[in-house]
Scaffold this active site. Sequence first.
Site: not given
Length: 307
Positions: A61-63, A97-98, A112
């Site tokens: 739901l992120c733009h 969020m980015e 990793d």
Amino acid sequence: MKNVGMKPESYRIAEAQAILYAPPHCIELLRQGNTEKGDALKTGRIAGILAAKRTDELIPLCHPLPIYRAEVEYELHENFVEILTTVETIGPTGVEMEALTAASIAGLTLYDMLKPHCEPEDLVLDQCKLLMKKGGKSHFKRTLRQPVSAAVIVLSDTVASSKKPDTAGKSVLDTLTEAGFSPIHYQILPDESEQLKDLVLELSKSYACIITVGGTGIGTRDITVDTLEPLLERKLDGLMEAARAFGQRRTPYAAMSRGVAGFIDRSLVMTLPGSRGGASESMAALLPAIVHIFDVCRDLPHPGGYE
């Protein structure tokens, strides 16, 4: 997905952090750029930047946003590495969020590349959190610190004759109420120049902000701008430029608005379009600036507000 189509674009920045705990010999491998898979810090930096740019694909739901800057930096300690990310954009919604996604993916990339060199329980990705955000409603306020008086004047022959209801003026009234303006005078007038002039001059004696709705177009009865522009003692052309630019991205008809803004004595006067869409879009674009004028420009004595 949340609709952000009516939010004005602004410069936005966010900073985030994640911490990867690892044995000291793994931290030394990071410092030397010498893991089995290569230089982990460089690889993690590229992974974090790519993640910031593709956050909308990773989180449903992120733009999608244009990313103007994405940085990943590290601070190496004895048994952990601190991952610090910064993301910037100019857009209608923030980049928290980015920044968080960049920190997470950079941390997972380091995880990793270090896992061949230690036991699984020796690696712990922890404390992914937002450190700072700037821009949007958290930075550009849309509510007043203290109440300020306002007046909304609707100019419309058809509304004044009760042939149709007023929706544009009511939308402006609702926006001002939510922003903390009080008291608010609301009045409907026909498109008559002398009535408008007399009312605005009278209201300017006691109301800090006067907003007219209607009469800014190119019709023969659109008299608002012609009536009020000569009364403005100090113009604020940037307000209407911002409103037209905001509206132009949503409808090409915004270019037809002749709206003006400025001060009559100590009152801020703005002339908005008479359509509900034009009025609400103009308020969406202008409200942060209006609030700033009354909250910050304290050299202006505001009638009905405060010194």
